[in-house]
Enzyme design. Structure first.
Site, PDB file in Angstrom:
ATOM      1  N   TYR A 143       0.824  -1.208   0.000  1.00 14.24           N
ATOM      2  CA  TYR A 143       0.000   0.000   0.000  1.00 14.24           C
ATOM      3  C   TYR A 143       0.862   1.264   0.000  1.00 14.24           C
ATOM      4  O   TYR A 143       0.438   2.313  -0.476  1.00 14.24           O
ATOM      5  CB  TYR A 143      -0.901   0.033   1.244  1.00 14.24           C
ATOM      6  N   LYS A 193       3.287 -15.357   1.875  1.00  5.29           N
ATOM      7  CA  LYS A 193       3.527 -16.048   0.607  1.00  5.29           C
ATOM      8  C   LYS A 193       5.038 -16.283   0.530  1.00  5.29           C
ATOM      9  O   LYS A 193       5.725 -15.846  -0.403  1.00  5.29           O
ATOM     10  CB  LYS A 193       2.994 -15.180  -0.552  1.00  5.29           C
ATOM     11  N   ASP A 225      -2.769 -18.369  -0.212  1.00  6.49           N
ATOM     12  CA  ASP A 225      -3.734 -19.080  -1.069  1.00  6.49           C
ATOM     13  C   ASP A 225      -4.378 -20.229  -0.288  1.00  6.49           C
ATOM     14  O   ASP A 225      -5.582 -20.445  -0.336  1.00  6.49           O
ATOM     15  CB  ASP A 225      -3.083 -19.556  -2.387  1.00  6.49           C
ATOM     16  N   ASP A 249      -6.441  -7.246   3.817  1.00  2.03           N
ATOM     17  CA  ASP A 249      -7.555  -6.585   3.142  1.00  2.03           C
ATOM     18  C   ASP A 249      -8.446  -7.631   2.466  1.00  2.03           C
ATOM     19  O   ASP A 249      -9.670  -7.629   2.610  1.00  2.03           O
ATOM     20  CB  ASP A 249      -7.004  -5.593   2.100  1.00  2.03           C
ATOM     21  N   ASP A 253     -12.423  -9.475   3.798  1.00  2.00           N
ATOM     22  CA  ASP A 253     -13.690  -9.519   3.047  1.00  2.00           C
ATOM     23  C   ASP A 253     -14.199 -10.957   2.962  1.00  2.00           C
ATOM     24  O   ASP A 253     -15.402 -11.214   3.063  1.00  2.00           O
ATOM     25  CB  ASP A 253     -13.511  -8.963   1.622  1.00  2.00           C
TER      26      ASP A 253
HETATM   27  C1  IPM Z   1     -10.523  -1.610   3.822  1.00  2.00           C
HETATM   28  C2  IPM Z   1     -10.721  -0.907   2.494  1.00  2.00           C
HETATM   29  C3  IPM Z   1      -9.590   0.078   2.280  1.00  2.00           C
HETATM   30  C4  IPM Z   1      -8.295  -0.700   2.237  1.00  2.00           C
HETATM   31  C5  IPM Z   1      -9.749   0.965   1.050  1.00  2.00           C
HETATM   32  C6  IPM Z   1     -11.045   1.736   1.063  1.00  2.00           C
HETATM   33  C7  IPM Z   1      -8.573   1.913   0.880  1.00  2.00           C
HETATM   34  O1  IPM Z   1     -10.826  -1.834   1.472  1.00  2.00           O
HETATM   35  O2  IPM Z   1     -10.421  -0.911   4.833  1.00  2.00           O
HETATM   36  O3  IPM Z   1     -10.490  -2.839   3.827  1.00  2.00           O
HETATM   37  O4  IPM Z   1      -7.923  -1.243   1.186  1.00  2.00           O
HETATM   38  O5  IPM Z   1      -7.633  -0.792   3.268  1.00  2.00           O
HETATM   39 MG    MG Z   2     -10.983  -3.853   2.143  1.00  2.00          MG
END
Ligand code: IPM
Ligand code: MG
Length: 371
Positions: A143, A193, A225, A249, A253
């Site tokens: 990042y 990884k 993975d 990140d 999700d």
């Molecule tokens: C998260 C989001 C952020 C990230 C974005 C909005 C920059 O996806 O907080 O998970 O990638 O960290």
């Molecule tokens: Mg995110």
């Protein structure tokens, strides 16, 4: 309690303001029973800040955050700002804020609530009992690494990003993960990884060394993975998952979908001083203003704020118990399938605020041992 807690409130874009409002409602309700004073100062971040000031994180917002003990953020981003360059998009405001506040450890708990087991995309027998926390490194990695940019070379363009980790960056977040594991089921899964990336080999080395100081915590290493697969195959086997910025990140999700909706997942970003609290979900431009947003992730983020920034464990536990109770009663926002008609964002906020007050008013309500 006579304490005064200063909270910077950055509602941001999209559904950010709608869900933040509900979280503030719960804090005000707690104020009514317990007596601490919460002082809110509101600031701009993300697309709304770009529209008003041309930058995604204006100096005034930085100053508000610096003077607060904790920051509550709604969400940033939206299609209106999508064509902008990465460094002047709404997301850049959030990334800069994480740097400014020096919050290097991002905690993302994912717990499958019993009454929502059937909402998960996975079979009930697989997800029931899932209770994990992703500890995501938040200030380093791809990042922020240099070189980065889009360059022209030999007549074509080339996009470059760099994954960099210093030992000290891995060390500090690893300590957080092991300490957290000590308050839970004493297991850390470090995800990397290392079969391909040098930054990951260093990561694994450092985590292994830090782990030696925590002989009572079991440490396993997984390639990312494989971890993505195991999260679906055996989610209950995870306790603390420690990983870098980008893998965290993505995996968070994925973990969100175990619980049924990303609208449920809170996060706490911690450093040595400040704390930044935000839902894991984004600004959801498709449902803005429709009263459909699920405020639970933001309300649960406020519970984490009370726990980690203000050491109000009983109040934090009361919010979490209230969320479970309200969901058990069958109340659902539209992101969660249910038998009854879905309720609005503010109705969900009211129900949780009321249930929180009930728990706090009962002398019998005592928090379970929790991190
Ligand atoms: C998260 C989001 C952020 C990230 C974005 C909005 C920059 O996806 O907080 O998970 O990638 O960290
Ligand atoms: Mg995110």
């Amino acid at each position: 309690m006579n304490a005064i807690f200063k909270i910077a409130v950055l509602p941001g874009d999209g559904i950010g303001p709608e869900v933040t409002e509900e979280a503030l409602k719960v804090l005000r309700a707690i104020e009514g029973v317990l007596g601490p004073k919460f002082r809110f100062q509101t600031g701009l971040v993300g697309g709304c800040a770009i529209d008003a000031t041309a930058v995604p994180l204006p100096p005034e917002t930085i100053s508000i955050c610096n003077h607060a003990q904790a920051v509550l953020l709604g969400a940033v981003g939206g299609p209106r700002w999508d064509s902008r360059r990465p460094d002047s998009r709404p997301e850049a405001g959030l990334l800069q804020l994480r740097q400014r506040l020096r919050v290097y450890a991002n905690l993302r708990p994912a717990r499958v609530i019993d009454s929502l087991v059937s909402v998960s995309a996975l079979k009930p027998a697989v997800v029931r009992g899932t209770d994990l926390v992703i500890v995501r490194e938040l200030m380093g990695g791809i990042y922020f690494g240099n070189p980065r940019g889009i360059f022209s070379k030999n007549g074509e363009r080339m996009g470059v990003n760099t994954e960099v980790y210093h030992e000290s960056e891995v060390e500090r977040v690893a300590h957080r993960a092991f300490q957290l594991a000590r308050q839970r089921r004493r297991k850390v899964t470090s995800v990397d990884k290392a079969n391909v990336l040098e930054s990951s080999r260093l990561w694994r080395d450092v985590v292994t060394r830090v782990g030696q100081a925590y002989p009572d915590v079991a440490l396993e290493h997984l390639y990312v993975d494989n971890c993505a697969m195991q999260l679906i195959a055996r989610p209950t086997s995870f306790d603390v998952i420690l990983t870098n910025n980008i893998f965290g990140d993505i995996l968070s999700d994925e973990a969100a979908m175990l619980t049924g909706s990303i609208g449920l997942l809170p996060s706490a970003s911690l450093g040595e001083r400040s704390g930044l609290y935000e839902p894991v979900h984004g600004s959801a431009p498709d449902i803005v203003g429709k009263k459909r947003a699920n405020p639970i992730a933001t309300i649960a983020s406020v519970a984490l704020m009370l726990r980690y920034s203000f050491h109000m464990e009983r109040a934090a536990a009361a919010i979490e118990a209230a969320i479970e109770k309200v969901l058990r009663s069958g109340a659902r926002t539209p992101d969660l399938p249910g038998r009854k008609r879905a309720i609005t964002t503010s109705r969900m906020g009211n129900l949780i605020a009321e249930a929180t007050v009930k728990f706090l008013s009962s002398p019998r309500f005592l928090p379970k041992e929790k991190p």
